[in-house]
Design a protein around this motif. Structure first.
Motif, PDB file in Angstrom:
ATOM      1  N   ALA A  84       0.835  -1.200   0.000  1.00 36.00           N
ATOM      2  CA  ALA A  84       0.000   0.000   0.000  1.00 36.00           C
ATOM      3  C   ALA A  84       0.869   1.249   0.000  1.00 36.00           C
ATOM      4  O   ALA A  84       1.891   1.300   0.676  1.00 36.00           O
ATOM      5  CB  ALA A  84      -0.908   0.013   1.228  1.00 36.00           C
ATOM      6  N   THR A  85       0.464   2.254  -0.764  1.00 34.24           N
ATOM      7  CA  THR A  85       1.119   3.556  -0.771  1.00 34.24           C
ATOM      8  C   THR A  85       0.197   4.550  -0.084  1.00 34.24           C
ATOM      9  O   THR A  85      -0.909   4.811  -0.559  1.00 34.24           O
ATOM     10  CB  THR A  85       1.392   4.033  -2.206  1.00 34.24           C
ATOM     11  OG1 THR A  85       2.261   3.097  -2.849  1.00 34.24           O
ATOM     12  CG2 THR A  85       2.056   5.405  -2.200  1.00 34.24           C
ATOM     13  N   TYR A  86       0.645   5.081   1.049  1.00 31.70           N
ATOM     14  CA  TYR A  86      -0.123   6.049   1.813  1.00 31.70           C
ATOM     15  C   TYR A  86       0.516   7.424   1.714  1.00 31.70           C
ATOM     16  O   TYR A  86       1.718   7.550   1.454  1.00 31.70           O
ATOM     17  CB  TYR A  86      -0.208   5.648   3.286  1.00 31.70           C
ATOM     18  CG  TYR A  86      -1.031   4.413   3.556  1.00 31.70           C
ATOM     19  CD1 TYR A  86      -2.403   4.507   3.747  1.00 31.70           C
ATOM     20  CD2 TYR A  86      -0.425   3.164   3.623  1.00 31.70           C
ATOM     21  CE1 TYR A  86      -3.159   3.367   3.992  1.00 31.70           C
ATOM     22  CE2 TYR A  86      -1.179   2.019   3.871  1.00 31.70           C
ATOM     23  CZ  TYR A  86      -2.545   2.128   4.054  1.00 31.70           C
ATOM     24  OH  TYR A  86      -3.294   1.012   4.287  1.00 31.70           O
ATOM     25  N   GLU A 123      -4.101   9.648   6.852  1.00 33.63           N
ATOM     26  CA  GLU A 123      -3.475   9.160   5.635  1.00 33.63           C
ATOM     27  C   GLU A 123      -4.513   8.776   4.584  1.00 33.63           C
ATOM     28  O   GLU A 123      -5.599   8.303   4.902  1.00 33.63           O
ATOM     29  CB  GLU A 123      -2.594   7.934   5.918  1.00 33.63           C
ATOM     30  CG  GLU A 123      -1.461   8.182   6.895  1.00 33.63           C
ATOM     31  CD  GLU A 123      -1.807   7.740   8.298  1.00 33.63           C
ATOM     32  OE1 GLU A 123      -0.885   7.427   9.056  1.00 33.63           O
ATOM     33  OE2 GLU A 123      -3.010   7.716   8.622  1.00 33.63           O
ATOM     34  N   HIS A 171      -5.034   6.259   1.376  1.00 33.54           N
ATOM     35  CA  HIS A 171      -4.510   5.076   0.673  1.00 33.54           C
ATOM     36  C   HIS A 171      -4.579   5.395  -0.821  1.00 33.54           C
ATOM     37  O   HIS A 171      -5.585   5.164  -1.472  1.00 33.54           O
ATOM     38  CB  HIS A 171      -5.355   3.857   1.030  1.00 33.54           C
ATOM     39  CG  HIS A 171      -4.856   2.583   0.444  1.00 33.54           C
ATOM     40  ND1 HIS A 171      -5.479   1.371   0.665  1.00 33.54           N
ATOM     41  CD2 HIS A 171      -3.796   2.303  -0.371  1.00 33.54           C
ATOM     42  CE1 HIS A 171      -4.839   0.428   0.022  1.00 33.54           C
ATOM     43  NE2 HIS A 171      -3.810   0.970  -0.621  1.00 33.54           N
ATOM     44  N   TYR A 183      -7.356   5.438  -4.395  1.00 31.99           N
ATOM     45  CA  TYR A 183      -8.190   6.535  -3.891  1.00 31.99           C
ATOM     46  C   TYR A 183      -8.898   7.271  -5.023  1.00 31.99           C
ATOM     47  O   TYR A 183     -10.120   7.397  -5.019  1.00 31.99           O
ATOM     48  CB  TYR A 183      -7.332   7.515  -3.080  1.00 31.99           C
ATOM     49  CG  TYR A 183      -8.155   8.604  -2.410  1.00 31.99           C
ATOM     50  CD1 TYR A 183      -9.006   8.295  -1.348  1.00 31.99           C
ATOM     51  CD2 TYR A 183      -8.102   9.917  -2.854  1.00 31.99           C
ATOM     52  CE1 TYR A 183      -9.782   9.274  -0.743  1.00 31.99           C
ATOM     53  CE2 TYR A 183      -8.861  10.906  -2.243  1.00 31.99           C
ATOM     54  CZ  TYR A 183      -9.703  10.580  -1.198  1.00 31.99           C
ATOM     55  OH  TYR A 183     -10.477  11.556  -0.605  1.00 31.99           O
ATOM     56  N   ASP A 207       3.658  13.207   1.206  1.00 30.83           N
ATOM     57  CA  ASP A 207       2.908  13.440   2.449  1.00 30.83           C
ATOM     58  C   ASP A 207       2.483  14.905   2.558  1.00 30.83           C
ATOM     59  O   ASP A 207       1.348  15.225   2.897  1.00 30.83           O
ATOM     60  CB  ASP A 207       3.765  13.080   3.666  1.00 30.83           C
ATOM     61  CG  ASP A 207       3.848  11.588   3.889  1.00 30.83           C
ATOM     62  OD1 ASP A 207       3.033  10.861   3.305  1.00 30.83           O
ATOM     63  OD2 ASP A 207       4.727  11.150   4.645  1.00 30.83           O
TER      64      ASP A 207
END
Length: 438
Positions: A132-134, A141, A143, A225, A408
């Protein structure tokens, strides 16, 4: 119909049991005609057929030649949205299954992910890891995507071309695009290979940890997402029937902005790339500039009700028809949100726009396009709202060396901008405060 091990009668009984009063008669003979292409089911039946045969409704729609490039623009938008709705409805069906099955549901493309895993397990030498890339602040966060990493013990260097040759249909079904090379994760470990997997097939966790990711693997990114959703809002409607979010480049994070705003309004989400992908049965990576521009033109001229639609120009800026679409559009019941990127963001997008062209030339093209779109939006009689997007010099410099930390920051920045827009819509009286979620 591709799945033949399930009997015609089983499919017919399931579909018939889901029908309403105006549902046509469905028998084993009817299903046989569907299988052999002599007759086609109504589009509203596809979620139930898909459930019966455990298939993706988008695949069924394509088998039926529902989506064709020859359709008119408004028909393209309508049909693409209907297929997206079928996928979302099927996802909800799977979500109601047993807890064991539900734990494996990662996205609305769950069936495709399972199909890919099955193919890997039955293909000699291949292994797959899903991570998973958060992005975003701790506790908030998003996803964003799943990273699909492939290796093959039979070859010293696994390439994207090799993976696509073997698993092309499954990757297309997941709309998986080429992923950036592995980078330093934002937390937990200094080595991305030691990050927890959502799923691993064909290789033990220890062997993944000891693997050199750059030399021995090829990675793809599967969006999670910013994927199409269907409207869910209840209560008094806002003053606009639809929303269009426009931007110059992908560095605007326009898809995440639009999807988050859609969630806030209870609207569905779609984009010009998703529309083109559905119409031409391609991954978003494989959609041509002309196909993207055509889909964007039709989406702007025919924005779907109760949806937040998204379009950004680059990397297909040279084929843009956005100003043309805006110039002749009748958008009186549509809210147009313009994400105006600063020059630093435009410059960051240049390496992903085109190769072999001077950077200064590309930046001037994007600046000119930004100005042209801005002028056309200001002339619109519809409701409109502009959002200035900036990136600090430090973040721009870190985007290559530490992309995870910048990701982020941009995720948090995007959610903040959505909150500002939401408050502005309430102050303008365009949205009821009760519709504005925290």
């Amino acid at each position: 119909m591709a799945t033949k091990q399930i009997s015609n009668k089983t499919v017919a009984d399931h579909v018939a049991s889901q029908g309403s009063a105006d549902w046509p008669t469905v028998t084993a003979s009817t299903v046989s005609k569907w299988r052999h292409g002599r007759h086609h089911p109504q589009l509203r039946m596809l979620p139930h057929i898909a459930t019966a045969v455990m298939a993706d409704p988008a695949d069924l729609a394509i088998m039926l030649n529902v989506l064709r490039a020859s359709h008119s623009g408004d028909h393209q938008v309508e049909l693409s949205l209907r297929v997206q709705q079928l996928q979302a409805e099927l996802s909800e069906v799977y979500a109601e299954l047993s807890e064991a099955t539900a734990r494996q549901i990662v996205t609305s493309r769950q069936t495709g992910l399972v199909a890919l895993t099955d193919r890997v397990l039955n293909s000699a030498g291949w292994a797959l890891r899903i991570q998973a890339t958060y992005a975003g602040a701790q506790g908030r966060e998003l996803h964003l995507a799943n990273r699909l990493t492939f290796t093959n013990d039979a070859t010293p260097h696994t390439t994207h071309a090799n993976v696509r040759r073997v698993f092309g249909p499954e990757l297309r079904r997941l709309n998986a695009s080429l992923a950036d090379p592995p980078s330093k994760p934002r937390r937990r470990s200094a080595e991305p290979w030691r990050e927890p997997s959502l799923m691993s097939a064909g290789r033990s966790l220890e062997s993944w940890i000891n693997l050199d990711p750059v030399e021995s693997s090829a990675s793809f990114s599967m969006p999670v997402y910013a994927v199409p959703t269907i409207p869910k809002r209840e209560g008094p409607p806002p003053r606009f029937s639809s929303v269009i979010v426009l931007a110059t480049t992908v560095r605007s994070w326009a898809p995440v902005f639009a999807r988050h705003l859609a969630d806030q309004l209870g609207y569905g989400y779609t984009s010009s790339l998703d529309l083109a992908s559905a119409i031409y049965d391609k991954t978003t990576d494989d959609v041509s500039s002309e196909q993207h521009a055509e889909a964007a033109y039709n989406l702007i001229r025919n924005p779907p009700d109760r949806h937040v639609s998204c379009h950004y120009e680059a990397p297909h800026a040279r084929a843009s028809r956005t100003t043309e679409a805006l110039r002749g559009a009748s958008l009186r019941d549509t809210l147009v949100i313009w994400l105006s990127e600063d020059d630093r963001l435009l410059k960051l997008a240049v390496p992903t726009v085109s190769a072999g062209v001077g950077i200064d030339q590309e930046i001037r093209l994007l600046q000119s396009l930004r100005s042209s779109i801005d002028e056309e939006i200001q002339r619109l009689p519809s409701m409109k709202h502009s959002v200035d997007l900036v990136i600090s010099e430090r973040s721009a410099e870190l985007s290559a060396s530490d992309p995870a930390s910048v990701r982020d920051e941009r995720a948090q920045y995007t959610l903040t901008k959505v909150a500002e827009v939401r408050r502005a819509l309430v102050l303008e009286g365009w949205v009821e405060p009760a519709l504005s979620k925290s």
